[in-house]
Design an enzyme around this catalytic site. Structure first.
Site, PDB file in Angstrom:
ATOM      1  N   CYS A 134       0.834  -1.205   0.000  1.00 15.64           N
ATOM      2  CA  CYS A 134       0.000   0.000   0.000  1.00 15.64           C
ATOM      3  C   CYS A 134       0.868   1.254   0.000  1.00 15.64           C
ATOM      4  CB  CYS A 134      -0.937  -0.010   1.208  1.00 15.64           C
ATOM      5  SG  CYS A 134      -2.030   1.429   1.226  1.00 15.64           S
ATOM      6  N   CYS A 137      -0.613   4.299   1.800  1.00 12.02           N
ATOM      7  CA  CYS A 137      -0.582   4.234   3.277  1.00 12.02           C
ATOM      8  C   CYS A 137       0.838   4.499   3.791  1.00 12.02           C
ATOM      9  CB  CYS A 137      -0.981   2.856   3.806  1.00 12.02           C
ATOM     10  SG  CYS A 137      -2.332   2.057   2.962  1.00 12.02           S
ATOM     11  N   ASP A 138       1.824   3.921   3.125  1.00  7.24           N
ATOM     12  CA  ASP A 138       3.166   3.878   3.709  1.00  7.24           C
ATOM     13  C   ASP A 138       4.159   4.878   3.110  1.00  7.24           C
ATOM     14  OD1 ASP A 138       2.325   1.921   5.427  1.00  7.24           O
ATOM     15  OD2 ASP A 138       2.862   0.296   4.082  1.00  7.24           O
TER      16      ASP A 138
END
Ligand code: NDP
Length: 313
Positions: A134, A137-138
């Site tokens: 992801c 997200c990261d």
């Protein structure tokens, strides 16, 4: 929770949510089994590109709840549970879920897919410790670092572009000689000053004791270690169909064959989105599949028509 529905949809991604919206608008008593998380694979996508009506793209975490809201307003119900199996009993399908059994006259399978894993040493140990699926997200966690992305398709390039907004350098490691991604991504990646593409590379191992510190790679000239702070893996999708084992004939890729109306070989069972054979792999196509399946389910409930492969009538 009620246990008797006209249409039960398995999957809370774009195909399932759109099927629910259409089915409820057709007046059918409709339940969506969302699985563990509503929104499916696209929930974590920072920008769904190419969806009609959103020229700048739309985040998956915005679009999915918007469709759910529309489906709820139309009368669809939702249960946070995955479908574990289906059995025919009389003229109904008996659906096994962790939240108990429900019955449906028609079932739309929109269970989507999961991201494939590499299956190499270090991957299991370092999952969540620098190996990610992801980017949106990261990416903030790898600000000003060097990261690697594995894959040469749309997902790898789209996510490499997201990462390049944060990381100092993004190295795409592709096992092939050419990228298979659409031109819209290819052109931007090739021109991006922070992104480097390396072809003909096999990633053999993920390195690091308790967090990713690099990868061991091999090319035509031999092996080498490449220092990276994180690894983002986008090597394709595996359809979520294991729960159907023995119930339905799957294609060689594990996907569900359907006719032009999304009907499977089982009466009253339809499939929509990336889980069905020959899906286009676009969010807009999944929405279209969901609509088509819901309309076909409605017709089946009205007249019982079900020859597999027959698209007329
Ligand atoms: P794809 O199957 O399209 O691409 C997978 C990539 O990973 C290929 O480059 C493949 O290489 C490589 N690969 C496969 N297995 C391995 C392995 N074991 N080791 C190393 N590399 C490997 O998957 P995507 O996730 O990119 O896309 C899935 C679907 O989603 C597609 O239909 C795509 O078009 C769609 N999509 C659409 C987007 C959009 O329209 N905005 C955005 C993102 C995805 P090889 O070619 O050698 O097999």
């Amino acid at each position: 929770m009620d246990t008797d529905f006209e249409v039960v949809i398995a999957g809370g991604g774009i195909a399932g949510l759109t099927a629910a919206l259409t089915s409820a608008r057709l007046g059918r008593k409709t339940l969506v089994l969302t699985g563990d998380v509503l929104g499916g694979l696209l929930l974590s996508i920072e920008k769904i590109d190419g969806f009609p009506g959103f020229p700048e793209g739309v985040p998956g975490y915005d679009l999915c709840p918007m469709i759910q809201e529309q489906a709820t307003a139309a009368g669809a119900e939702f249960a946070v549970a995955a479908l574990d199996g289906i059995t025919r009993r009389d003229d109904r399908w008996q659906l096994k879920t962790a939240a108990g059994e429900v019955r449906a006259r028609a079932v739309i399978l929109a269970t989507g897919s999961t991201l494939k894993e590499l299956g190499i040493p270090g991957e299991a140990r370092l999952r969540g410790k620098g190996i990610s699926h992801c980017a949106s997200c990261d990416a903030p966690l790898v600000r000003n670092r060097t990261v690697a992305v594995i894959g040469g398709g749309d997902s790898a390039l789209q996510e490499a572009l997201t990462l390049a907004g944060f990381a100092e350098r993004v190295i795409i490691l592709h096992r092939g000689k050419a990228l298979s991604a659409q031109a819209a991504y290819r052109d931007r990646v090739v021109e991006h000053r922070k992104i480097e593409i390396r072809f003909d590379i096999v990633v053999e191992e993920v390195l690091g004791a308790d967090k990713v510190t690099g990868v061991r790679i091999r090319d035509a000239t031999g092996g080498a270690d490449l220092e990276v702070a994180a690894l983002f893996v986008y090597i394709g999708l595996a359809p979520t169909t294991a729960f159907l084992s023995g119930q339905l004939t799957l294609d060689p890729f594990g996907k569900i064959p359907v006719d032009g109306r999304m009907r499977t070989e089982l009466p009253g069972v339809l499939a929509a989105g990336i889980v069905r054979s020959e899906a286009a792999g676009r969010a807009a196509a999944s929405a279209g599949d969901g609509t088509t399946a819901a309309v076909a389910a409605d017709r089946y409930l009205a007249n019982g028509d079900w020859p597999f492969g027959k698209t007329g009538g």
